[in-house]
Design an enzyme around this catalytic site. Structure first.
Site, PDB file in Angstrom:
ATOM      1  N   SER A  95      38.370 -13.730 -28.983  1.00 48.34           N
ATOM      2  CA  SER A  95      39.090 -12.867 -28.083  1.00 48.34           C
ATOM      3  C   SER A  95      38.448 -11.638 -28.071  1.00 48.34           C
ATOM      4  O   SER A  95      38.698 -10.741 -27.237  1.00 48.34           O
ATOM      5  CB  SER A  95      40.363 -13.067 -28.466  1.00 48.34           C
ATOM      6  OG  SER A  95      40.741 -12.492 -29.760  1.00 48.34           O
ATOM      7  N   SER A 137      37.862 -15.110 -33.556  1.00 48.53           N
ATOM      8  CA  SER A 137      37.764 -14.202 -32.611  1.00 48.53           C
ATOM      9  C   SER A 137      36.831 -12.999 -33.025  1.00 48.53           C
ATOM     10  O   SER A 137      36.541 -12.054 -32.195  1.00 48.53           O
ATOM     11  CB  SER A 137      38.938 -13.477 -32.092  1.00 48.53           C
ATOM     12  OG  SER A 137      39.479 -14.423 -31.273  1.00 48.53           O
ATOM     13  N   LYS A 187      39.988  -2.848 -31.533  1.00 49.64           N
ATOM     14  CA  LYS A 187      40.525  -3.969 -30.448  1.00 49.64           C
ATOM     15  C   LYS A 187      41.926  -3.435 -30.112  1.00 49.64           C
ATOM     16  O   LYS A 187      42.857  -3.082 -30.852  1.00 49.64           O
ATOM     17  CB  LYS A 187      40.404  -5.434 -30.976  1.00 49.64           C
ATOM     18  CG  LYS A 187      40.905  -6.626 -30.411  1.00 49.64           C
ATOM     19  CD  LYS A 187      40.852  -7.827 -31.279  1.00 49.64           C
ATOM     20  CE  LYS A 187      41.251  -9.068 -30.322  1.00 49.64           C
ATOM     21  NZ  LYS A 187      41.117 -10.171 -30.999  1.00 49.64           N
TER      22      LYS A 187
HETATM   23  N1  GLN Z   1      39.552 -19.039 -29.665  1.00 47.18           N
HETATM   24  C1  GLN Z   1      40.455 -19.142 -30.528  1.00 47.18           C
HETATM   25  C2  GLN Z   1      41.788 -19.186 -29.893  1.00 47.18           C
HETATM   26  O1  GLN Z   1      41.904 -19.063 -28.763  1.00 47.18           O
HETATM   27  C3  GLN Z   1      40.574 -17.860 -31.465  1.00 47.18           C
HETATM   28  C4  GLN Z   1      41.157 -16.514 -31.263  1.00 47.18           C
HETATM   29  C5  GLN Z   1      41.416 -15.660 -32.187  1.00 47.18           C
HETATM   30  O2  GLN Z   1      40.511 -15.703 -33.284  1.00 47.18           O
HETATM   31  N2  GLN Z   1      42.122 -14.554 -32.229  1.00 47.18           N
HETATM   32  O3  GLN Z   1      42.893 -19.132 -30.347  1.00 47.18           O
END
Ligand code: GLN
Length: 502
Positions: free
Chosen positions: A160, A184, A85
């Site tokens: 994400s 994410s 990532k």
């Molecule tokens: N969807 C969650 C957020 O927007 C999780 C994001 C993540 O785990 N990086 O914060």
């Protein structure tokens, strides 16, 4: 044509000479080119992946003359093709957090996890698309455009770590790394039908991971099989002098332990730490689930039915499945967003155009003006929204009402979780309230997007490990998963329980 099943299978093929690292790298480069429209990779490290593959092939050839053809001497991740990532530093390579802010930033050192993958023989093939600074649930917040779900290009891959999920889903690498602050890794795994593992807070070093919310962030793994996830976890987990939040607890041999029957391991390692099982001899598990989670009005009825049916099957198979009251459920998303935006507002203050990041060409009057231009041009809308929200909940007049309150809720969640794991081996839950949704469906309504995190943020608030197991299909043709959680540092138990559920 190369078909990837598992790392073990690939190693067999390398050893018996039916494939080479170079031909496998060429295969993946071709797949990536063919599936370019998915936009999973922000950058492919083609030439250096080829060079490394050739070096590895040479090593194997030389070793082959000295070792048995079974070649057990291979490094654990020898030649394994991995995507990372775009929030993980890899020395000398751009790392941008999918943001204009860091468009041209080159990592001065490698993240501990990246270095450990390399030391174990892996080939890093490229950096993967994601929501900007890992903030989002759909990959629609990337400065490089969204990644598409390979099963239905009109649907989001989740976020994400959308690029990391799709890279494994579409066969564009063998395994990938993502980060999981509030889901994410698990939610995009759920949306794409692959395995997504978030280890305990403190199990894996975050040195070299661009921070979003430091008391939540954890590096996670996408894979096609549990055994591959176990192997990669074993490599990346464990103490790191560069990350003081990383635990010094010993790292179990997850891979070997996972493939060894429980009765044998119990006899051999009766004092192995953190196996997680209340009774290592038993074949049956005590599962819990939250009644409010399964009854929640936002949960797709098909997901509810699939879960309840699975619970019945588990009971028939001899496990116990107990419904627990969990009245705090509706508080966990607000708690998560208060605490993570507060931490993000602080973490992201370093991106000011001086210490790090984009510098605007606009004329400026004073320092405040200078920062404002740099940051408004460098950050996308969602990141700006969260910095503002975080600054608000930390501001003098509201600190106690929001930040302190949220910390108290977090403490209560943690205490309750510890009580639950006194009586139960694992908690079962949905991963997301719906399968992958369509592009644009939630972009106009950030709250609707945030509420989709209802089932994943619990594990991050409490620091426990969690995994998304892709075992269900929705009638709309999309996959969805069963989420399993165990107590902190009980990843081995999590993997074992998972093996009994797939
Ligand atoms: N969807 C969650 C957020 O927007 C999780 C994001 C993540 O785990 N990086 O914060």
């Amino acid at each position: 044509m190369f078909v990837f099943e598992s790392i073990a299978q690939y190693h067999k093929e390398l050893n018996n000479g039916s494939t080479t690292c170079l031909s496998v790298v060429e295969f993946y480069l071709q797949q990536i080119a063919q599936q370019k429209h998915l936009n999973a990779y922000i950058e492919v490290f083609a030439e250096e992946a080829r060079t490394r593959a050739m070096q590895l092939d040479q090593q194997l050839q030389q070793a082959g003359t000295h070792t048995a053809p079974s070649g057990q001497a291979l490094l654990p991740l020898f030649g394994v093709v991995i995507g990372i990532k775009d929030v993980l530093c890899y020395e000398g390579h751009t790392v941008s957090a999918a943001s204009r802010m860091l468009q041209n930033f080159k990592a001065p050192y490698s993240a501990t996890v990246v270095q450990r993958l390399l030391d174990a023989g892996a080939i890093i093939i490229g950096r993967l698309n994601c929501d900007e600074f890992a903030m989002g649930s759909s990959n629609e917040n990337s400065a490089y455009g969204p990644t598409l779900n390979a099963l239905d290009n009109n649907r989001v891959p989740g976020g994400s770590s959308g690029g990391s999920a799709v890279a494994v889903q579409a066969g564009l690498c063998m395994v990938s790394l993502g980060s999981d602050t509030g889901g994410s890794v698990r939610q995009p795994a759920d949306f794409t039908g692959v395995i997504g593992l978030k280890p305990s807070y403190g199990r894996v070093s975050r040195y070299g991971l661009i921070a979003y919310a430091s008391s939540f962030d954890q590096v996670g793994i996408f894979s096609r099989s549990l055994s591959d996830a176990a192997l990669v976890l074993e490599i990346i987990a464990g103490m790191d002098n560069f990350d003081s939040t990383c635990s010094s607890l010993p790292v179990p041999a997850y891979y070997r332990e996972l493939s060894t029957p429980l009765s044998e391991t119990a006899a051999a390692n009766s004092n192995t730490p953190a196996t997680g099982s209340k009774n290592p001899e038993k074949q049956y598990y005590k599962f819990a689930y939250f009644k409010e989670a399964v009854e929640h009005p936002s949960l797709d009825p098909e997901i509810r039915t699939a879960l309840l049916t699975k619970f019945k099957q588990l009971e028939i198979a001899g496990h116990t499945v107990t419904a627990l009251e969990f009245p705090l459920l509706d508080y966990i998303v607000p708690t998560y967003y208060i605490l993570t935006t507060a931490e993000a507002s602080s973490n992201l203050s370093r991106f000011d155009g001086v210490r790090y990041g984009h510098r605007s060409a606009l004329p400026v009057e004073d320092l405040a003006d200078f920062y404002a231009h740099n940051r408004s041009e460098g950050f996308g809308k969602e990141v700006q929204r969260r910095i503002l929200l975080g600054s608000f909940v930390l501001s003098a007049g509201y600190y106690d009402a929001y930040f302190t309150k949220a910390q108290q809720v977090r403490r209560r969640l943690f205490d309750q979780t510890q009580l639950i794991f006194k009586d139960f081996d694992a908690i079962l839950a949905p991963t997301a309230p719906t399968p992958a949704f369509k592009f644009g469906e939630k972009t106009a309504d950030p709250i609707a997007m945030y509420l989709g995190d209802i089932y994943t943020v619990f594990a991050n608030l409490t620091g426990i490990p969690a995994i998304a197991l892709p075992i269900f299909w929705h009638s709309n043709g999309m996959p969805f998963s069963l989420q399993v959680m165990t107590n902190r540092f009980e990843e081995l138990s999590l993997l074992r329980v998972s093996a009994s559920l797939v």
